[in-house]
Structures are given as structure tokens and as C-alpha cells.
Write an enzyme that holds these catalytic residues in place. Structure first.
Site, PDB file in Angstrom:
ATOM      1  N   LYS A  13       0.831  -1.216   0.000  1.00 48.71           N
ATOM      2  CA  LYS A  13       0.000   0.000   0.000  1.00 48.71           C
ATOM      3  C   LYS A  13       0.860   1.258   0.000  1.00 48.71           C
ATOM      4  O   LYS A  13       0.648   2.176  -0.787  1.00 48.71           O
ATOM      5  CB  LYS A  13      -0.903   0.059   1.251  1.00 48.71           C
ATOM      6  CG  LYS A  13      -1.843  -1.097   1.415  1.00 48.71           C
ATOM      7  CD  LYS A  13      -2.684  -0.949   2.673  1.00 48.71           C
ATOM      8  CE  LYS A  13      -1.919  -0.985   3.991  1.00 48.71           C
ATOM      9  NZ  LYS A  13      -1.268  -2.265   4.286  1.00 48.71           N
ATOM     10  N   ARG A  88      -9.528   1.218   8.555  1.00 53.26           N
ATOM     11  CA  ARG A  88      -9.076  -0.133   8.861  1.00 53.26           C
ATOM     12  C   ARG A  88     -10.120  -0.908   9.635  1.00 53.26           C
ATOM     13  O   ARG A  88      -9.905  -2.069   9.969  1.00 53.26           O
ATOM     14  CB  ARG A  88      -7.842  -0.007   9.744  1.00 53.26           C
ATOM     15  CG  ARG A  88      -6.596  -0.546   9.145  1.00 53.26           C
ATOM     16  CD  ARG A  88      -5.543  -0.377  10.215  1.00 53.26           C
ATOM     17  NE  ARG A  88      -4.373  -1.101   9.909  1.00 53.26           N
ATOM     18  CZ  ARG A  88      -3.324  -0.590   9.274  1.00 53.26           C
ATOM     19  NH1 ARG A  88      -3.342   0.638   8.843  1.00 53.26           N
ATOM     20  NH2 ARG A  88      -2.267  -1.330   9.071  1.00 53.26           N
ATOM     21  N   ARG A 127      11.934  -5.684   4.645  1.00 52.11           N
ATOM     22  CA  ARG A 127      11.597  -4.258   4.498  1.00 52.11           C
ATOM     23  C   ARG A 127      12.539  -3.377   5.309  1.00 52.11           C
ATOM     24  O   ARG A 127      12.913  -3.685   6.427  1.00 52.11           O
ATOM     25  CB  ARG A 127      10.165  -3.989   4.972  1.00 52.11           C
ATOM     26  CG  ARG A 127       9.899  -2.474   4.987  1.00 52.11           C
ATOM     27  CD  ARG A 127       8.468  -2.138   5.045  1.00 52.11           C
ATOM     28  NE  ARG A 127       7.780  -2.713   6.175  1.00 52.11           N
ATOM     29  CZ  ARG A 127       6.469  -2.627   6.335  1.00 52.11           C
ATOM     30  NH1 ARG A 127       5.745  -2.011   5.428  1.00 52.11           N
ATOM     31  NH2 ARG A 127       5.908  -3.164   7.383  1.00 52.11           N
ATOM     32  N   ARG A 160      11.388  -1.683  10.933  1.00 52.57           N
ATOM     33  CA  ARG A 160      10.323  -1.245  11.836  1.00 52.57           C
ATOM     34  C   ARG A 160      10.185  -2.200  13.012  1.00 52.57           C
ATOM     35  O   ARG A 160      10.331  -3.399  12.865  1.00 52.57           O
ATOM     36  CB  ARG A 160       8.994  -1.171  11.066  1.00 52.57           C
ATOM     37  CG  ARG A 160       8.760   0.182  10.480  1.00 52.57           C
ATOM     38  CD  ARG A 160       7.590   0.233   9.537  1.00 52.57           C
ATOM     39  NE  ARG A 160       6.372  -0.447   9.987  1.00 52.57           N
ATOM     40  CZ  ARG A 160       5.251  -0.468   9.269  1.00 52.57           C
ATOM     41  NH1 ARG A 160       5.205   0.150   8.087  1.00 52.57           N
ATOM     42  NH2 ARG A 160       4.196  -1.079   9.708  1.00 52.57           N
ATOM     43  N   ARG A 171      -0.484  -9.071  13.200  1.00 50.49           N
ATOM     44  CA  ARG A 171      -1.075  -8.033  12.345  1.00 50.49           C
ATOM     45  C   ARG A 171      -1.929  -8.648  11.233  1.00 50.49           C
ATOM     46  O   ARG A 171      -2.959  -8.097  10.862  1.00 50.49           O
ATOM     47  CB  ARG A 171       0.041  -7.162  11.740  1.00 50.49           C
ATOM     48  CG  ARG A 171       0.617  -6.161  12.749  1.00 50.49           C
ATOM     49  CD  ARG A 171       1.965  -5.630  12.334  1.00 50.49           C
ATOM     50  NE  ARG A 171       1.956  -4.882  11.103  1.00 50.49           N
ATOM     51  CZ  ARG A 171       3.036  -4.644  10.354  1.00 50.49           C
ATOM     52  NH1 ARG A 171       4.210  -5.110  10.734  1.00 50.49           N
ATOM     53  NH2 ARG A 171       2.946  -3.936   9.269  1.00 50.49           N
TER      54      ARG A 171
HETATM   55  P1  AP5 Z   1       4.902  -1.611   1.873  1.00 45.75           P
HETATM   56  O1  AP5 Z   1       4.584  -0.737   0.706  1.00 45.75           O
HETATM   57  O2  AP5 Z   1       5.699  -1.054   2.978  1.00 45.75           O
HETATM   58  O3  AP5 Z   1       3.559  -2.310   2.415  1.00 45.75           O
HETATM   59  P2  AP5 Z   1       2.340  -1.722   3.203  1.00 45.75           P
HETATM   60  O4  AP5 Z   1       1.118  -2.347   2.627  1.00 45.75           O
HETATM   61  O5  AP5 Z   1       2.392  -0.247   3.280  1.00 45.75           O
HETATM   62  O6  AP5 Z   1       2.635  -2.407   4.600  1.00 45.75           O
HETATM   63  P3  AP5 Z   1       2.595  -1.816   6.068  1.00 45.75           P
HETATM   64  O7  AP5 Z   1       3.315  -2.804   6.963  1.00 45.75           O
HETATM   65  O8  AP5 Z   1       3.024  -0.402   6.095  1.00 45.75           O
HETATM   66  O9  AP5 Z   1       1.109  -1.953   6.351  1.00 45.75           O
HETATM   67  P4  AP5 Z   1       0.444  -1.948   7.670  1.00 45.75           P
HETATM   68  O10 AP5 Z   1      -0.935  -1.808   7.190  1.00 45.75           O
HETATM   69  O11 AP5 Z   1       0.668  -3.114   8.542  1.00 45.75           O
HETATM   70  O12 AP5 Z   1       1.196  -0.788   8.482  1.00 45.75           O
HETATM   71  P5  AP5 Z   1       0.829   0.716   8.782  1.00 45.75           P
HETATM   72  O13 AP5 Z   1       2.053   1.509   8.794  1.00 45.75           O
HETATM   73  O14 AP5 Z   1      -0.327   1.155   7.965  1.00 45.75           O
HETATM   74  O15 AP5 Z   1       5.621  -2.920   1.291  1.00 45.75           O
HETATM   75  C1  AP5 Z   1       6.055  -3.964   2.165  1.00 45.75           C
HETATM   76  C2  AP5 Z   1       7.434  -4.479   1.710  1.00 45.75           C
HETATM   77  O16 AP5 Z   1       7.310  -5.133   0.453  1.00 45.75           O
HETATM   78  C3  AP5 Z   1       8.468  -3.366   1.484  1.00 45.75           C
HETATM   79  O17 AP5 Z   1       9.718  -3.855   1.848  1.00 45.75           O
HETATM   80  C4  AP5 Z   1       8.403  -3.103  -0.018  1.00 45.75           C
HETATM   81  O18 AP5 Z   1       9.606  -2.577  -0.501  1.00 45.75           O
HETATM   82  C5  AP5 Z   1       8.099  -4.477  -0.564  1.00 45.75           C
HETATM   83  N1  AP5 Z   1       7.258  -4.455  -1.754  1.00 45.75           N
HETATM   84  C6  AP5 Z   1       6.216  -3.596  -2.027  1.00 45.75           C
HETATM   85  N2  AP5 Z   1       5.647  -3.903  -3.220  1.00 45.75           N
HETATM   86  C7  AP5 Z   1       6.333  -4.999  -3.695  1.00 45.75           C
HETATM   87  C8  AP5 Z   1       6.187  -5.805  -4.865  1.00 45.75           C
HETATM   88  N3  AP5 Z   1       5.229  -5.591  -5.779  1.00 45.75           N
HETATM   89  N4  AP5 Z   1       7.044  -6.852  -5.012  1.00 45.75           N
HETATM   90  C9  AP5 Z   1       8.009  -7.107  -4.079  1.00 45.75           C
HETATM   91  N5  AP5 Z   1       8.194  -6.380  -2.947  1.00 45.75           N
HETATM   92  C10 AP5 Z   1       7.358  -5.342  -2.752  1.00 45.75           C
HETATM   93  O19 AP5 Z   1       0.309   0.555  10.294  1.00 45.75           O
HETATM   94  C11 AP5 Z   1       1.185   0.159  11.327  1.00 45.75           C
HETATM   95  C12 AP5 Z   1       0.403   0.071  12.629  1.00 45.75           C
HETATM   96  O20 AP5 Z   1      -0.152   1.358  12.957  1.00 45.75           O
HETATM   97  C13 AP5 Z   1      -0.802  -0.874  12.616  1.00 45.75           C
HETATM   98  O21 AP5 Z   1      -0.432  -2.197  12.901  1.00 45.75           O
HETATM   99  C14 AP5 Z   1      -1.680  -0.236  13.708  1.00 45.75           C
HETATM  100  O22 AP5 Z   1      -1.218  -0.586  14.982  1.00 45.75           O
HETATM  101  C15 AP5 Z   1      -1.443   1.242  13.516  1.00 45.75           C
HETATM  102  N6  AP5 Z   1      -2.422   1.874  12.610  1.00 45.75           N
HETATM  103  C16 AP5 Z   1      -2.171   2.471  11.407  1.00 45.75           C
HETATM  104  N7  AP5 Z   1      -3.303   2.913  10.851  1.00 45.75           N
HETATM  105  C17 AP5 Z   1      -4.305   2.590  11.709  1.00 45.75           C
HETATM  106  C18 AP5 Z   1      -5.711   2.762  11.686  1.00 45.75           C
HETATM  107  N8  AP5 Z   1      -6.336   3.349  10.644  1.00 45.75           N
HETATM  108  N9  AP5 Z   1      -6.430   2.308  12.729  1.00 45.75           N
HETATM  109  C19 AP5 Z   1      -5.824   1.702  13.780  1.00 45.75           C
HETATM  110  N10 AP5 Z   1      -4.506   1.503  13.857  1.00 45.75           N
HETATM  111  C20 AP5 Z   1      -3.746   1.931  12.840  1.00 45.75           C
HETATM  112 MG    MG Z   2       2.739   1.155   4.839  1.00 39.97          MG
END
Ligand code: AP5
Ligand code: MG
Length: 213
Positions: A13, A88, A127, A160, A171
Site C-alpha cells: 500500500k 481499517r 523491508r 520497523r 497483524r
Molecule cells: P509496503 O509498501 O511497505 O507495504 P504496506 O502495505 O504499506 O505495509 P505496512 O506494513 O506499512 O502496512 P500496515 O498496514 O501493517 O502498516 P501501517 O504503517 O499502515 O511494502 C512492504 C514491503 O514489500 C516493502 O519492503 C516493499 O519494498 C516491498 N514491496 C512492495 N511492493 C512490492 C512488490 N510488488 N514486489 C516485491 N516487494 C514489494 O500501520 C502500522 C500500525 O499502525 C498498525 O499495525 C496499527 O497498529 C497502527 N495503525 C495504522 N493505521 C491505523 C488505523 N487506521 N487504525 C488503527 N490503527 C492503525
Molecule cells: Mg505502509
């Protein structure tokens, strides 16, 4: 253009949202990045959010909804925005719909980046993230030009805290329980589009831009 990025943790994402935001000149709003910036700056919000994030749990809706519904009222969101990691939960989606209704607006697209759980753990272990500008890399598939250094801003890349395998597993469970129902929510709204997130990241980007144009 108002876009939501849906998908499991590690689906890509953030990687795609950054590129879309650049291409269309709209702000990229990532709740995860906002929480991580607050943790880094040791704010009250950061302290509260960290308790949940470190366990792989969602930060409670009451700490999350206003953050986003206030942010999208800013001037820079006039021509659209891309939401990454929000909503979410169903209550978050309802809060967003309500806030937009008040502004006489609605979302245009909800893009589900589909990646099976089996591919997620591998991605997360490789990552590396920039806590300064939010860029993400993968040590094998999307490496930075210089190891450990962000291409965009030159800051140091880190792993991270929530990318440990046990936390990633938690997660994923939380994702299936609380976030996956949003796929049906946005299907019912008629704005859901799905892309195959297992493809190369350039191919995923092409698939998304085809949907948006
Ligand atoms: P990346 O693009 O980083 O993936 P992502 O979908 O953004 O993954 P996140 O871990 O950031 O998602 P998340 O939803 O768990 O975390 P968030 O920060 O939102 O890609 C992942 C890896 O793959 C990278 O290394 C990338 O380079 C690689 N990659 C990408 N595309 C690729 C491809 N096509 N092929 C190969 N490799 C590829 O949230 C973190 C925490 O915050 C949550 O757990 C929660 O506690 C809290 N939080 C955030 N938002 C909320 C909310 N709305 N409500 C409640 N809690 C929340
Ligand atoms: Mg992300």
C-alpha cells in the site's frame, strides 16, 4: 481524485500510494506514518499508539478517526488525496463517509492490493523504512541505491519495530478480523477495484494507473 488503499500489512500500500501521490500531485496520508512520526517525537499520541502498534494491534478508533477527518479538511486536499492504512475498521469507514458527506464529497476509488499471507512474511522481513520521509525499500526486491540510506532524503533506513515475524503474524490476524470486511463495504459502495499485488511493483503501479485513468 480521492483514493483509499486497502490491503494486508506488507501488501505494498505504502509503496504504491507514494508513487500515485507523486503522479497525481495529491497528498499521501498514511496513518501508520503519522503514528510513527508521533512515536519518534515522543508526543502523547505517540506514547499511546506505540502500546498498540508494538503488539500488532490496531490503535483505537477514537485516537484515529479525528486525525484523518481533520486532515482531509486541509487546503492541500482540495484536489483529492490518497489514504494509506485508513480506514481499517467498519467504524472508521463510517466516520470517513460521514465526514465527506458533510463536505458534500465521496471517495472515488478503493483499491485492494491483493497479496496472500504466505508472501507477506517474506516481504516484511526484508523491508527497510525511512522514518524521516516514509519511503520503504526491500533489501532484495526494491533496494536503495546505497545500502541503509534513503534515496529520497539521505536519512538512515531502519527495520520497523513491528516487522518481527511474531508481530507480523498478529497483524495479519487483526487484518483478517477487522480490516478485510472493508472489501465488502466498498464493494457495496461500488468503488472497489482489486489489483494483483504479487506482481513486480512497476506492474502493480501500471495496473493501478489504468484503473484511475
Ligand atoms: P509496503 O509498501 O511497505 O507495504 P504496506 O502495505 O504499506 O505495509 P505496512 O506494513 O506499512 O502496512 P500496515 O498496514 O501493517 O502498516 P501501517 O504503517 O499502515 O511494502 C512492504 C514491503 O514489500 C516493502 O519492503 C516493499 O519494498 C516491498 N514491496 C512492495 N511492493 C512490492 C512488490 N510488488 N514486489 C516485491 N516487494 C514489494 O500501520 C502500522 C500500525 O499502525 C498498525 O499495525 C496499527 O497498529 C497502527 N495503525 C495504522 N493505521 C491505523 C488505523 N487506521 N487504525 C488503527 N490503527 C492503525
Ligand atoms: Mg505502509
Amino acid at each position: 481524485m480521492k483514493i483509499i488503499m486497502l490491503g494486508a500489512p506488507g501488501a505494498g500500500k505504502g509503496t504504491q500510494a507514494k508513487k500515485i501521490a507523486e503522479k497525481y500531485g495529491i497528498p499521501h496520508i498514511s496513518t501508520g506514518d503519522i503514528f510513527r512520526a508521533n512515536i519518534k517525537n515522543e508526543t502523547e499520541l505517540g506514547k499511546k499508539a506505540k502500546e498498540y502498534m508494538d503488539q500488532g494491534l490496531l490503535v483505537p478508533d477514537e485516537l484515529t478517526c479525528d486525525l484523518v477527518t481533520d486532515r482531509i479538511k486541509n487546503d492541500d486536499c482540495k484536489n483529492g488525496f490518497i489514504l494509506d492504512g485508513f480506514p481499517r475498521t467498519i467504524p472508521q469507514a463510517e466516520a470517513l463517509t460521514k465526514a465527506l458527506e458533510k463536505m458534500g464529497q465521496k471517495m472515488d476509488f478503493a483499491i485492494d492490493v491483493d497479496v496472500p499471507d504466505s508472501a507477506i512474511i517474506e516481504r516484511m522481513s526484508g523491508r527497510r523504512a525511512c522514518l524521516k520521509c516514509g519511503a520503504t525499500y526491500h533489501i532484495v526486491t526494491i533496494p536503495p541505491k546505497q545500502e541503509g540510506i534513503c534515496d529520497n532524503c539521505g536519512a538512515e533506513l531502519v527495520q520497523r519495530d513491528d516487522d518481527k515475524p511474531e508481530t507480523v503474524q498478529k497483524r495479519l490476524t487483526v487484518y483478517h478480523d477487522q480490516t478485510q470486511p472493508l472489501i465488502d463495504y466498498y464493494k457495496n459502495e461500488g468503488i472497489l477495484k482489486t489489483v494483483d499485488g504479487t506482481k513486480d511493483f512497476e506492474d502493480v503501479f501500471t495496473a493501478i494507473t489504468e484503473i484511475l485513468s
